[in-house]
Design a protein around this motif. Structure first.
Motif, PDB file in Angstrom:
ATOM      1  N   ILE A 266       0.856  -1.179   0.000  1.00 23.02           N
ATOM      2  CA  ILE A 266       0.000   0.000   0.000  1.00 23.02           C
ATOM      3  C   ILE A 266       0.896   1.234   0.000  1.00 23.02           C
ATOM      4  CG2 ILE A 266      -1.715   1.326   1.308  1.00 23.02           C
ATOM      5  CD1 ILE A 266      -2.883  -1.240   0.297  1.00 23.02           C
ATOM      6  N   GLY A 267       0.498   2.268  -0.734  1.00 20.61           N
ATOM      7  CA  GLY A 267       1.207   3.543  -0.708  1.00 20.61           C
ATOM      8  C   GLY A 267       0.321   4.631  -0.142  1.00 20.61           C
ATOM      9  N   ILE A 268       0.864   5.444   0.768  1.00 19.04           N
ATOM     10  CA  ILE A 268       0.101   6.519   1.399  1.00 19.04           C
ATOM     11  C   ILE A 268       0.957   7.786   1.418  1.00 19.04           C
ATOM     12  CG2 ILE A 268      -0.883   7.352   3.594  1.00 19.04           C
ATOM     13  CD1 ILE A 268      -1.609   4.456   4.240  1.00 19.04           C
ATOM     14  N   THR A 269       0.349   8.914   1.055  1.00 21.57           N
ATOM     15  CA  THR A 269       1.055  10.191   1.167  1.00 21.57           C
ATOM     16  C   THR A 269       0.088  11.281   1.629  1.00 21.57           C
ATOM     17  OG1 THR A 269       2.481  11.793   0.028  1.00 21.57           O
ATOM     18  CG2 THR A 269       0.649  10.901  -1.239  1.00 21.57           C
ATOM     19  N   PRO A 270       0.544  12.185   2.482  1.00 22.86           N
ATOM     20  CA  PRO A 270      -0.295  13.320   2.882  1.00 22.86           C
ATOM     21  C   PRO A 270      -0.089  14.516   1.941  1.00 22.86           C
ATOM     22  CG  PRO A 270       1.587  13.160   4.331  1.00 22.86           C
ATOM     23  CD  PRO A 270       1.741  12.069   3.324  1.00 22.86           C
ATOM     24  N   ALA A 271      -0.843  14.522   0.859  1.00 16.99           N
ATOM     25  CA  ALA A 271      -0.959  15.677  -0.044  1.00 16.99           C
ATOM     26  C   ALA A 271       0.240  15.940  -0.944  1.00 16.99           C
ATOM     27  CB  ALA A 271      -1.273  16.952   0.753  1.00 16.99           C
TER      28      ALA A 271
ATOM     29  N   GLN B 251      -0.749  13.318  10.624  1.00 14.95           N
ATOM     30  CA  GLN B 251      -1.067  12.433  11.753  1.00 14.95           C
ATOM     31  C   GLN B 251      -1.955  11.283  11.295  1.00 14.95           C
ATOM     32  OE1 GLN B 251      -2.668  15.765  14.049  1.00 14.95           O
ATOM     33  NE2 GLN B 251      -1.200  15.311  15.651  1.00 14.95           N
ATOM     34  N   HIS B 252      -2.961  11.627  10.515  1.00 17.24           N
ATOM     35  CA  HIS B 252      -3.858  10.601   9.983  1.00 17.24           C
ATOM     36  C   HIS B 252      -3.102   9.623   9.101  1.00 17.24           C
ATOM     37  CE1 HIS B 252      -7.173   8.601   8.022  1.00 17.24           C
ATOM     38  NE2 HIS B 252      -6.897   9.162   6.859  1.00 17.24           N
ATOM     39  N   ALA B 253      -2.187  10.127   8.265  1.00 21.26           N
ATOM     40  CA  ALA B 253      -1.430   9.258   7.361  1.00 21.26           C
ATOM     41  C   ALA B 253      -0.652   8.195   8.133  1.00 21.26           C
ATOM     42  CB  ALA B 253      -0.477  10.084   6.498  1.00 21.26           C
ATOM     43  N   VAL B 254      -0.034   8.611   9.234  1.00 27.50           N
ATOM     44  CA  VAL B 254       0.775   7.674  10.010  1.00 27.50           C
ATOM     45  C   VAL B 254      -0.094   6.627  10.705  1.00 27.50           C
ATOM     46  CG1 VAL B 254       2.324   7.452  12.001  1.00 27.50           C
ATOM     47  CG2 VAL B 254       2.692   9.273  10.318  1.00 27.50           C
ATOM     48  N   THR B 255      -1.177   7.050  11.352  1.00 26.31           N
ATOM     49  CA  THR B 255      -2.016   6.092  12.075  1.00 26.31           C
ATOM     50  C   THR B 255      -2.838   5.237  11.116  1.00 26.31           C
ATOM     51  OG1 THR B 255      -2.073   7.613  13.958  1.00 26.31           O
ATOM     52  CG2 THR B 255      -3.697   5.847  13.936  1.00 26.31           C
TER      53      THR B 255
ATOM     54  N   ALA C  54      -1.215  -1.845   8.764  1.00 29.84           N
ATOM     55  CA  ALA C  54      -0.148  -2.790   9.105  1.00 29.84           C
ATOM     56  C   ALA C  54      -0.631  -3.878  10.052  1.00 29.84           C
ATOM     57  CB  ALA C  54       1.041  -2.039   9.706  1.00 29.84           C
ATOM     58  N   THR C  55      -1.589  -3.552  10.933  1.00 33.29           N
ATOM     59  CA  THR C  55      -2.115  -4.576  11.834  1.00 33.29           C
ATOM     60  C   THR C  55      -2.832  -5.687  11.074  1.00 33.29           C
ATOM     61  OG1 THR C  55      -4.277  -3.519  12.184  1.00 33.29           O
ATOM     62  CG2 THR C  55      -2.468  -2.857  13.650  1.00 33.29           C
ATOM     63  N   GLN C  56      -3.251  -5.389   9.850  1.00 25.65           N
ATOM     64  CA  GLN C  56      -3.980  -6.368   9.048  1.00 25.65           C
ATOM     65  C   GLN C  56      -3.103  -7.033   8.002  1.00 25.65           C
ATOM     66  OE1 GLN C  56      -7.223  -7.086  10.047  1.00 25.65           O
ATOM     67  NE2 GLN C  56      -6.368  -5.769  11.675  1.00 25.65           N
ATOM     68  N   GLY C  57      -1.803  -6.922   8.192  1.00 27.42           N
ATOM     69  CA  GLY C  57      -0.871  -7.642   7.327  1.00 27.42           C
ATOM     70  C   GLY C  57      -0.504  -6.946   6.033  1.00 27.42           C
ATOM     71  N   MET C  58      -0.928  -5.699   5.862  1.00 26.36           N
ATOM     72  CA  MET C  58      -0.548  -4.969   4.660  1.00 26.36           C
ATOM     73  C   MET C  58       0.876  -4.441   4.798  1.00 26.36           C
ATOM     74  SD  MET C  58      -3.341  -5.614   3.228  1.00 26.36           S
ATOM     75  CE  MET C  58      -3.159  -4.811   1.638  1.00 26.36           C
ATOM     76  N   VAL C  59       1.549  -4.311   3.677  1.00 22.78           N
ATOM     77  CA  VAL C  59       2.916  -3.773   3.637  1.00 22.78           C
ATOM     78  C   VAL C  59       2.791  -2.300   3.249  1.00 22.78           C
ATOM     79  CG1 VAL C  59       5.201  -3.961   2.598  1.00 22.78           C
ATOM     80  CG2 VAL C  59       3.825  -6.026   2.973  1.00 22.78           C
ATOM     81  N   VAL C  60       2.875  -1.419   4.240  1.00 19.81           N
ATOM     82  CA  VAL C  60       2.502  -0.021   4.041  1.00 19.81           C
ATOM     83  C   VAL C  60       3.735   0.872   3.911  1.00 19.81           C
ATOM     84  CG1 VAL C  60       1.088   1.867   4.871  1.00 19.81           C
ATOM     85  CG2 VAL C  60       0.484  -0.486   5.477  1.00 19.81           C
ATOM     86  N   PHE C  61       3.811   1.576   2.782  1.00 22.75           N
ATOM     87  CA  PHE C  61       4.839   2.584   2.549  1.00 22.75           C
ATOM     88  C   PHE C  61       4.208   3.953   2.788  1.00 22.75           C
ATOM     89  CE2 PHE C  61       6.483  -1.079   0.415  1.00 22.75           C
ATOM     90  CZ  PHE C  61       7.861  -0.950   0.405  1.00 22.75           C
ATOM     91  N   CYS C  62       4.561   4.588   3.896  1.00 26.59           N
ATOM     92  CA  CYS C  62       4.053   5.917   4.220  1.00 26.59           C
ATOM     93  C   CYS C  62       5.079   6.932   3.724  1.00 26.59           C
ATOM     94  CB  CYS C  62       3.834   6.057   5.724  1.00 26.59           C
ATOM     95  SG  CYS C  62       3.091   7.632   6.201  1.00 26.59           S
ATOM     96  N   ASN C  63       4.756   7.574   2.614  1.00 29.11           N
ATOM     97  CA  ASN C  63       5.697   8.440   1.911  1.00 29.11           C
ATOM     98  C   ASN C  63       5.438   9.896   2.293  1.00 29.11           C
ATOM     99  OD1 ASN C  63       6.158   9.405  -1.550  1.00 29.11           O
ATOM    100  ND2 ASN C  63       7.648   9.287   0.089  1.00 29.11           N
ATOM    101  N   ILE C  64       6.416  10.518   2.939  1.00 29.40           N
ATOM    102  CA  ILE C  64       6.182  11.827   3.542  1.00 29.40           C
ATOM    103  C   ILE C  64       7.492  12.597   3.581  1.00 29.40           C
ATOM    104  CG2 ILE C  64       6.554  10.855   5.848  1.00 29.40           C
ATOM    105  CD1 ILE C  64       4.353  12.669   6.886  1.00 29.40           C
TER     106      ILE C  64
ATOM    107  N   ARG D 196       5.333  16.665  12.150  1.00 30.52           N
ATOM    108  CA  ARG D 196       3.971  16.995  12.552  1.00 30.52           C
ATOM    109  C   ARG D 196       3.214  15.769  13.061  1.00 30.52           C
ATOM    110  NH1 ARG D 196       2.090  21.772   9.914  1.00 30.52           N
ATOM    111  NH2 ARG D 196       0.095  20.839   9.368  1.00 30.52           N
ATOM    112  N   ALA D 197       3.778  14.605  12.901  1.00 28.71           N
ATOM    113  CA  ALA D 197       3.100  13.376  13.327  1.00 28.71           C
ATOM    114  C   ALA D 197       3.985  12.562  14.276  1.00 28.71           C
ATOM    115  CB  ALA D 197       2.729  12.539  12.103  1.00 28.71           C
TER     116      ALA D 197
END
Length: 593
Positions: A306-311, A337-341, A347-357, A364-365
């Motif tokens: 999974i890929g996640i970025t805040p804006a 803050q939302h992006a990190v949590t 991640a608790t559900q077994g996803m491989v999460v790339f939090c790109n920030i 800020r988080a």
């Protein structure tokens, strides 16, 4: 046409001497002035062009600097700077020794609050308004100008929530242009769009429901309408909210049509608006593109990624994955803050999460990194773009604190690749599965290998967690570098007449350190030099000192990096020279040894 109005304005007092009918001409002159300077000197463009009428109206109606005006983020404050005594110095904007690209309290009495990160304006202005009331200054005005992307941040909502239960003299102006750096996202954006289109009944207005006086939406480019409404609101006590519709890039056709590219377009032709093409053939790749392309390649092979970025999808190059695999790549808006949590939950559900920030935005988080990720030892993969010195954006944006603020967190792995090969290999290694969260930090700008894709893309190698590498053997002094700043070390050593006495080690892992290698180094060498593109206090060099002290080694250890001060704006090379970590400065250091 009358004489140039702008040349006669050195302060808002001069502006207020103009007849209201002259203000549209001033707005055009101000736009032309900004376009002429930014086309040559570079900087943020579209945001300031979009608020020209609003900027003039605010200083025309309100008695700044006695009335306090706060610009959220500050990308849009160029017109404000020019009208408040910085016209003649505006050509130095974002340059070493010049004025800042953002409002800055030490620079001008008209800059009521220093900004650079988003969504702070409402809380700051409310604090000022409450303080004024406590001091008995009941007529003082406090104005926060915030964009539709910034207002979606949690901190902005916290400020509005508090404002609604006060009688503070606060005016929040929503500059609604449906875009931040990238297009705005989320349910609030959809709500604002409905309001603009007249599809949302007034009785269902969410701002009114917070007990805040709402007016608008009005055309932010109709300067007479804006002035009329500001004068009306000026007489109303308590918290107020004005919804203004603008077009980012207004007045330059290309900037209106391609608002993402013209947020900060680089050099361009002032008359045609065409961006000057840069010679990019046979250049090394941008680190952000190495990240984006590698992540997409890995995600196509691993359905759990999974890929996640805040804006920052464009700025971080997560957009590659968002375009190809939109169901697994998310822009969550300006909500670090939302992006990190959110990443922690996945991640608790077994996803491989790339939090790109961006490194500076992860600050800020920080609580979420500690409380929601590290404390639960969830293997979130933080990809920190713009780590180290970032250049002209200055003190609010340099990513120089991350090594220090991350390595003190239990369970956290901290890694800085030497080059783009190291970056792609650590991304590959992380998605194979780690027992801990990891922060991978890499700089703004380009790598070192022009043929990166043809030679190494897709040919991944697993990295041993906590391992260091000897890049060059030596006999007397050991240089320990972390991350891409190691390139400066390699180049400096290559320029020495007698480099045989100096060894060079790449300590990509700041945590965990390669203790086995460190024992060997500290037993072998009389002198150690550490170098990092981060703060010395608490950073990589500090980690080496701690290890040496704990194990009672007596080698002389010299730390190179950023001292205990905030770094101002300038090019990366200029700042490296200032802090003596550029190639020539290192040559001198190594020659002395």
């Amino acid at each position: 046409m009358p004489d140039n109005l702008l040349l006669n304005i050195d302060s808002p007092y001069d502006l207020r001497q103009l007849d209201e009918a002259q203000l549209p001409q001033l707005a055009q002159e101000l736009r032309n002035f900004i376009i002429d300077v930014v086309s040559v000197k570079e900087g943020h463009l579209g945001a300031s062009l979009g608020v020209m009428e609003l900027t003039i109206a605010l200083h025309y109606v309100f008695n700044t600097p006695d009335d306090l005006l706060i610009w959220d983020v500050g990308h849009q404050a160029y017109g404000h700077k020019i009208l408040t005594g910085r016209r003649d110095s505006f050509h130095t904007n974002r340059q070493l020794g010049g004025i800042s690209g953002f409002p800055k309290r030490s620079e001008s009495i008209y800059d009521a609050f220093g900004v650079g990160h988003s969504s702070t304006s409402i809380s700051a202005a409310l604090g000022m308004a409450i303080a004024s009331k406590l001091k008995g200054d009941v007529d003082k005005q406090h104005i926060a100008v915030i964009g539709d992307a910034s207002i979606a941040s949690g901190m902005a909502f916290e400020g509005l929530n508090h404002a609604g239960v006060t009688d503070a003299n606060l005016l929040v102006i929503l500059n609604d242009n449906a875009i931040g750096i990238d297009p705005s996202v989320g349910a609030l954006k959809n709500y604002l769009t409905a309001v603009k289109n007249g599809k949302n009944p007034r009785q269902n207005n969410m701002i009114k429901s917070l007990n805040i006086d709402y007016s608008g939406p009005i055309d932010g480019h109709d300067i007479f309408a804006v002035i009329k409404e500001l004068k009306r609101l000026q007489k109303i006590k308590g918290p107020k909210f004005l919804h203004v519709i603008t077009t980012k890039g207004k007045g330059l056709k290309q900037a209106e049509e391609d608002q993402v590219k013209y947020h900060a377009p680089g050099k361009f032709d002032a008359k045609s608006g065409e961006i000057h093409k840069k010679q990019e053939e046979n250049l090394p790749p941008k680190y952000q593109d190495v990240f984006g392309l590698t992540l997409l390649d890995l995600a196509r092979k691993n359905e759990k990624i999974i890929g996640i970025t805040p804006a920052m999808p464009s700025g971080s190059s997560l957009k590659f994955m968002m375009d190809a695999l939109p169901e697994r790549a998310f822009d969550v808006g300006i909500a670090e803050q939302h992006a990190v949590t959110l990443s922690a939950g996945m991640a608790t559900q077994g996803m491989v999460v790339f939090c790109n920030i961006y490194s500076t935005f992860l600050q800020r988080a920080y609580d979420q990194v500690i409380h929601d990720v590290a404390l639960q030892n969830l293997p979130v993969i933080f990809c920190l773009d713009r780590a180290g010195l970032v250049g002209e954006d200055g003190a609010t944006h340099h990513g120089v604190f991350d090594l220090a603020y991350l390595r003190c967190i239990p369970n956290m792995i901290v890694y800085s690749p030497l080059n783009e090969i190291g970056l792609q290999n650590i991304l590959y290694t992380a998605q194979l599965g780690l027992d801990h969260p990891i922060a991978i930090r890499y700089p703004r700008g380009r790598g070192v290998l022009a043929d990166w894709q043809s030679k190494s893309f897709g040919n991944y190698e697993k990295i041993e967690i906590g391992s260091a590498n000897c890049l060059k053997h030596g006999t007397e002094t050991a240089v320990l570098s972390n991350g891409p700043i190691g390139k400066n070390v390699t180049m400096a050593l290559a320029n020495l007449n007698n480099p045989a006495t100096i060894a060079h080690y790449d300590f990509a892992f700041v945590k965990p350190l390669d203790e086995k290698e460190l024992h060997t180094i500290l037993k072998t060498f009389e002198k150690i030099i550490t170098i990092e593109d981060g703060v010395i206090k608490g950073g990589f060099g500090s980690a080496i000192l701690e290890f040496a002290a704990k194990n009672k080694y007596t080698s002389k250890i010299q730390l190179l990096g950023i001292p205990d001060e905030f770094v101002e704006h300038g090019t990366v090379l200029e700042l490296q020279q200032y802090y003596n970590i550029d190639v020539k400065s290192l040559e001198i250091v190594f020659s002395i040894d």
